[in-house]
Scaffold this motif. Sequence first.
Motif, PDB file in Angstrom:
ATOM      1  N   TYR A  33      -5.037 -12.275   5.699  1.00 15.09           N
ATOM      2  CA  TYR A  33      -6.194 -11.417   5.973  1.00 15.09           C
ATOM      3  C   TYR A  33      -5.998 -10.539   7.215  1.00 15.09           C
ATOM      4  CZ  TYR A  33      -9.433 -12.700   2.278  1.00 15.09           C
ATOM      5  OH  TYR A  33     -10.039 -12.828   1.060  1.00 15.09           O
ATOM      6  N   PRO A  34      -5.610 -11.102   8.356  1.00 18.07           N
ATOM      7  CA  PRO A  34      -5.414 -10.208   9.518  1.00 18.07           C
ATOM      8  C   PRO A  34      -4.291  -9.212   9.311  1.00 18.07           C
ATOM      9  CG  PRO A  34      -4.781 -12.473  10.040  1.00 18.07           C
ATOM     10  CD  PRO A  34      -5.483 -12.520   8.729  1.00 18.07           C
ATOM     11  N   PHE A  35      -3.234  -9.596   8.573  1.00 19.06           N
ATOM     12  CA  PHE A  35      -2.128  -8.671   8.321  1.00 19.06           C
ATOM     13  C   PHE A  35      -2.585  -7.501   7.457  1.00 19.06           C
ATOM     14  CE2 PHE A  35       1.274  -7.801   5.054  1.00 19.06           C
ATOM     15  CZ  PHE A  35       1.935  -6.848   5.808  1.00 19.06           C
ATOM     16  N   VAL A  36      -3.210  -7.771   6.323  1.00 20.92           N
ATOM     17  CA  VAL A  36      -3.636  -6.686   5.431  1.00 20.92           C
ATOM     18  C   VAL A  36      -4.680  -5.809   6.119  1.00 20.92           C
ATOM     19  CG1 VAL A  36      -4.697  -6.127   3.215  1.00 20.92           C
ATOM     20  CG2 VAL A  36      -3.080  -8.034   3.373  1.00 20.92           C
ATOM     21  N   THR A  37      -5.572  -6.420   6.875  1.00 21.78           N
ATOM     22  CA  THR A  37      -6.570  -5.642   7.617  1.00 21.78           C
ATOM     23  C   THR A  37      -5.894  -4.738   8.633  1.00 21.78           C
ATOM     24  OG1 THR A  37      -8.186  -7.428   7.340  1.00 21.78           O
ATOM     25  CG2 THR A  37      -8.633  -5.798   9.047  1.00 21.78           C
ATOM     26  N   ALA A  38      -4.837  -5.227   9.281  1.00 21.86           N
ATOM     27  CA  ALA A  38      -4.099  -4.404  10.250  1.00 21.86           C
ATOM     28  C   ALA A  38      -3.396  -3.238   9.556  1.00 21.86           C
ATOM     29  CB  ALA A  38      -3.088  -5.258  11.004  1.00 21.86           C
TER      30      ALA A  38
ATOM     31  N   TYR B  98      -4.438  -1.725   6.845  1.00 23.53           N
ATOM     32  CA  TYR B  98      -5.512  -0.778   6.521  1.00 23.53           C
ATOM     33  C   TYR B  98      -5.969  -0.026   7.775  1.00 23.53           C
ATOM     34  CZ  TYR B  98     -10.021   0.852   4.626  1.00 23.53           C
ATOM     35  OH  TYR B  98     -11.088   1.610   4.214  1.00 23.53           O
ATOM     36  N   ARG B  99      -6.151  -0.743   8.858  1.00 21.53           N
ATOM     37  CA  ARG B  99      -6.579  -0.101  10.110  1.00 21.53           C
ATOM     38  C   ARG B  99      -5.538   0.925  10.568  1.00 21.53           C
ATOM     39  NH1 ARG B  99      -7.223  -4.331  12.810  1.00 21.53           N
ATOM     40  NH2 ARG B  99      -9.493  -4.524  12.783  1.00 21.53           N
ATOM     41  N   ASP B 100      -4.269   0.574  10.470  1.00 16.93           N
ATOM     42  CA  ASP B 100      -3.197   1.482  10.867  1.00 16.93           C
ATOM     43  C   ASP B 100      -3.201   2.740  10.005  1.00 16.93           C
ATOM     44  OD1 ASP B 100      -0.806   1.906  12.536  1.00 16.93           O
ATOM     45  OD2 ASP B 100       0.281   1.788  10.637  1.00 16.93           O
ATOM     46  N   LEU B 101      -3.455   2.577   8.712  1.00 20.87           N
ATOM     47  CA  LEU B 101      -3.503   3.717   7.801  1.00 20.87           C
ATOM     48  C   LEU B 101      -4.654   4.652   8.155  1.00 20.87           C
ATOM     49  CD1 LEU B 101      -2.477   5.145   5.232  1.00 20.87           C
ATOM     50  CD2 LEU B 101      -3.862   3.544   3.895  1.00 20.87           C
TER      51      LEU B 101
ATOM     52  N   LEU C  14      -5.411   8.811   7.979  1.00 21.62           N
ATOM     53  CA  LEU C  14      -6.230   9.325   6.885  1.00 21.62           C
ATOM     54  C   LEU C  14      -7.647   8.773   6.993  1.00 21.62           C
ATOM     55  CD1 LEU C  14      -3.768   8.839   3.862  1.00 21.62           C
ATOM     56  CD2 LEU C  14      -4.375  11.018   4.933  1.00 21.62           C
ATOM     57  N   ASP C  15      -8.600   9.488   6.403  1.00 23.25           N
ATOM     58  CA  ASP C  15      -9.971   8.993   6.332  1.00 23.25           C
ATOM     59  C   ASP C  15     -10.063   7.899   5.271  1.00 23.25           C
ATOM     60  OD1 ASP C  15     -10.836  10.804   8.253  1.00 23.25           O
ATOM     61  OD2 ASP C  15     -11.367  12.324   6.748  1.00 23.25           O
ATOM     62  N   ALA C  16     -11.008   6.992   5.448  1.00 30.48           N
ATOM     63  CA  ALA C  16     -11.205   5.919   4.473  1.00 30.48           C
ATOM     64  C   ALA C  16     -11.488   6.472   3.081  1.00 30.48           C
ATOM     65  CB  ALA C  16     -12.353   5.010   4.929  1.00 30.48           C
ATOM     66  N   GLY C  17     -12.138   7.641   3.018  1.00 29.50           N
ATOM     67  CA  GLY C  17     -12.436   8.254   1.726  1.00 29.50           C
ATOM     68  C   GLY C  17     -11.220   8.763   0.985  1.00 29.50           C
ATOM     69  N   GLN C  18     -10.056   8.709   1.630  1.00 26.88           N
ATOM     70  CA  GLN C  18      -8.798   9.113   0.987  1.00 26.88           C
ATOM     71  C   GLN C  18      -7.942   7.911   0.573  1.00 26.88           C
ATOM     72  OE1 GLN C  18      -8.011  11.586   4.653  1.00 26.88           O
ATOM     73  NE2 GLN C  18      -7.158  13.016   3.146  1.00 26.88           N
TER      74      GLN C  18
ATOM     75  N   GLY D 270     -17.094  -7.036   8.522  1.00 28.00           N
ATOM     76  CA  GLY D 270     -16.943  -7.954   9.636  1.00 28.00           C
ATOM     77  C   GLY D 270     -15.846  -7.548  10.592  1.00 28.00           C
ATOM     78  N   SER D 271     -14.903  -6.704  10.111  1.00 29.18           N
ATOM     79  CA  SER D 271     -13.819  -6.204  10.960  1.00 29.18           C
ATOM     80  C   SER D 271     -14.163  -4.876  11.608  1.00 29.18           C
ATOM     81  CB  SER D 271     -12.538  -6.045  10.122  1.00 29.18           C
ATOM     82  OG  SER D 271     -12.155  -7.258   9.538  1.00 29.18           O
ATOM     83  N   GLY D 272     -15.351  -4.358  11.316  1.00 23.99           N
ATOM     84  CA  GLY D 272     -15.765  -3.078  11.892  1.00 23.99           C
ATOM     85  C   GLY D 272     -15.091  -1.886  11.251  1.00 23.99           C
ATOM     86  N   LEU D 273     -14.586  -2.036  10.032  1.00 20.13           N
ATOM     87  CA  LEU D 273     -13.872  -0.960   9.352  1.00 20.13           C
ATOM     88  C   LEU D 273     -14.674  -0.465   8.151  1.00 20.13           C
ATOM     89  CD1 LEU D 273     -10.280  -2.511   9.371  1.00 20.13           C
ATOM     90  CD2 LEU D 273     -11.114  -0.621  10.783  1.00 20.13           C
ATOM     91  N   PRO D 274     -14.553   0.829   7.814  1.00 16.71           N
ATOM     92  CA  PRO D 274     -15.291   1.368   6.671  1.00 16.71           C
ATOM     93  C   PRO D 274     -14.666   0.944   5.349  1.00 16.71           C
ATOM     94  CG  PRO D 274     -13.867   3.050   7.601  1.00 16.71           C
ATOM     95  CD  PRO D 274     -13.761   1.860   8.517  1.00 16.71           C
ATOM     96  N   GLN D 275     -15.461   1.004   4.313  1.00 16.18           N
ATOM     97  CA  GLN D 275     -14.953   0.749   2.975  1.00 16.18           C
ATOM     98  C   GLN D 275     -14.019   1.892   2.548  1.00 16.18           C
ATOM     99  OE1 GLN D 275     -15.551  -1.820   0.494  1.00 16.18           O
ATOM    100  NE2 GLN D 275     -16.093  -2.894   2.384  1.00 16.18           N
TER     101      GLN D 275
END
Length: 288
Positions: A116-121, A123-126, A130-134, A156-161
Amino acid sequence: MSSPHMHVIAAYLRLTRKRRTAPDPGAASKEPPRPPAKLVQRHDVRSRSIDGFECCTVSPRGRRAERAVVYLHGGAYISHMLPQHWQLISQLADAGVRVEVAQYGLAPKYTYRDAYPFVTAVYRDLLSDLDAGQVTIMGDSAGAGLALGVAQSLDGSGLPQPARVVLISPWLDLTLANPAIPEVEARDPFLTTSRLLAAGRGWAGGDDPAQPRLSPVNGPLAPLAPIDLYIGTRDLFYPDVRRLEERVAAEGAAVNVIVCDGAVHAYPLVPAPEGRAATRAIVRSAAS
């Protein structure tokens, strides 16, 4: 009605894969495989370490991608990527999509607590580029279960969908306790509950397998990005997809379930007309 190609694939899987013994829960996980040479020749490929795990970026050669996918491969949380996964990734890159291939650590050496922390990282790095909408979060089988769980945890991670979540034959419930599963298992030419339960115990690492991060069918469905879900009726995971649909109807979530009659597990990845049509739809949605 499934195609003759799908019938042949089902027969081959039943003969070669269905009767395999349960995985050894003490087996050591090997290092993730390198991207195939053909993919490296065709696309821009680079690898880097994020939180101690490998992330491979596959981009269309010579141009900036305006769309991206975080891809999580299947394999019951105990197996690395297969050629079919790389083929889908290559098709996404052909369509102008950048693909972040997050090669999470495998059980029993690693568990969901590492993933979970790896995949979230990743996504956060991406999202720094780029915008989350992309962005689309995508996975197949076990990777699809992880993809849904990660999407459920983003608030819960403070990141957008992301713009969309694409799930191919997701493993939604690690317990496989759905009473409708035995009937479908008899038709599934590939998956068995005994093998999956053994793999799932390693992935859970002693924790309750029914908790949402292990069984996202029990997790929140809102607020989530729109979900496209692909499943065949000869897939052991089909009953839990139906269970998810029941929750969707009750909670009003945006989930589009594409059911392919007679198709096997992860059918968009198999060389049949149904699989090729599903792959084209998946690539179109990620690229638009």
